[in-house]
Design an enzyme around this catalytic site. Structure first.
Site, PDB file in Angstrom:
ATOM      1  N   TYR A   1       0.676  -1.717   0.071  1.00  0.00           N
ATOM      2  CA  TYR A   1       0.241   0.278   0.112  1.00  0.00           C
ATOM      3  C   TYR A   1       0.922   1.406  -0.215  1.00  0.00           C
ATOM      4  CZ  TYR A   1      -3.830   3.300   1.329  1.00  0.00           C
ATOM      5  OH  TYR A   1      -5.228   3.780   1.740  1.00  0.00           O
TER       6      TYR A   1
ATOM      7  N   LYS B   1      -1.789  -1.139  -3.867  1.00  0.00           N
ATOM      8  CA  LYS B   1      -2.689  -0.473  -4.073  1.00  0.00           C
ATOM      9  C   LYS B   1      -1.718   1.098  -3.489  1.00  0.00           C
ATOM     10  CE  LYS B   1      -6.078   1.799  -1.032  1.00  0.00           C
ATOM     11  NZ  LYS B   1      -6.905   1.505   0.523  1.00  0.00           N
TER      12      LYS B   1
END
Length: 305
Positions: free
Chosen positions: A146, A174
């Site tokens: 992320y 992400k």
């Protein structure tokens, strides 16, 4: 209902295609509400998500205990784990603690891990390499990195992402960095699957080569995002653009009026999915004025009548 996609597109999306970064329901008194979490997870899968992220930032992970994270994950896996990918947020700014949470998540039945860049302590890139590799080595689960420097204070550099993509269990990113050139470079030089991590970037990243979204707005618009993905897969950018533009009011309502978890819970209360909009301090519930604006925005986006 999983999004419509070709086998080739689905095979490139190791953790699903439309994933909601799920809020964590609390009772009016602020306790974890597991029955509400199971109802919410079921609703989200029924309305277009083929994956859920549990205990991400939108799930108020900074203010839930390790025991609560475990109970929440087990409840969601029990409710929808046979129909959707359940990804556990296990990243922290302490490598040892992140490993503990990752091992706990694997035991609880998670299908994958979402691991955020260590926040506040600003490690160098070599520290990021060691951190993410250590976590990936700690379980047999696929890892989604992320990358969100606006919250963590540290970006994962393009070369670092490419090197991390060499690890057999680091399979996805992400992306909430907003660096299209960097994303394109990683896509060109690695096999990492990209997911849009910022709803305002969904269409741009899908057009660049992302395979899916990890969305907050998908609490109320998962079917629409599934349709957008299908349009991009088919090369129908006119339809994808039309969907993206129609959802602008929903994005503004949930992601710009105040903090996203606050407004996502408010939207779910407006839609009758959650009985209340309780959040834990330092967050505060949506105000009546914010609720009125939210109702207008959702109607303008065509999500309510």
């Amino acid at each position: 209902m999983a999004p419509s996609s070709t086998p080739a597109e689905a095979s490139r999306a190791p953790l699903g295609r439309v994933l909601t970064a799920m809020v964590t329901p609390f009772t009016a008194g602020g306790d974890l509400d597991l029955p509400a979490a199971q109802r919410l997870a079921t609703h989200l899968v029924d309305t277009g998500n083929d994956g859920l992220v549990v205990s991400g930032t939108t799930g108020e992970s900074p203010t839930t205990s390790d025991a609560e994270k475990d109970a929440l994950l087990r409840a969601v896996v029990e409710a929808v784990g046979d129909r959707a990918t359940v990804v556990a947020g296990t990243g922290t700014n302490d490598t040892r603690h992140a490993v503990e949470l990752s091992v706990q998540a694997e035991k609880a039945g998670a299908h994958g891990l979402l691991v955020v860049t260590p926040y506040y302590n600003k490690p160098p890139q070599e520290g990021l390499l060691a951190h993410f590799r250590t976590i990936a080595d700690s379980t047999g689960l696929p890892v989604m990195l992320y990358d969100i420097p606006g919250r963590t204070g540290t970006a994962i550099a393009t070369e670092t992402l490419i090197r991390l993509g060499e690890h057999q269990r680091i399979v996805a990113v992400k992306d909430a960095k907003g660096d299209i050139a960097g994303t394109t470079a990683v896509l060109a030089r690695s096999d990492l699957a990209y997911y849009s991590g910022s709803d305002e970037w969904n269409l741009a990243l899908l057009a660049t080569g992302a395979v899916g979204v990890v969305s907050v707005v998908a609490h109320v618009a998962a079917r629409e995002y599934a349709d957008m993905l299908a349009a991009v897969d088919a090369g129908d950018l006119a339809t994808a653009r039309a969907i993206d533009r129609r959802l602008v009011p929903a994005f503004q309502a949930i992601m710009t009026r105040t903090q996203g978890a606050i407004m996502a819970k408010a939207a779910l209360e407006v839609l009758g999915v959650l009985p209340g909009r309780t959040v834990r301090p330092p967050l505060v519930p949506a105000t009546e004025d914010q609720l009125r604006a939210l109702g207008t925005d959702l109607r303008e986006a065509g999500l309510t009548s």
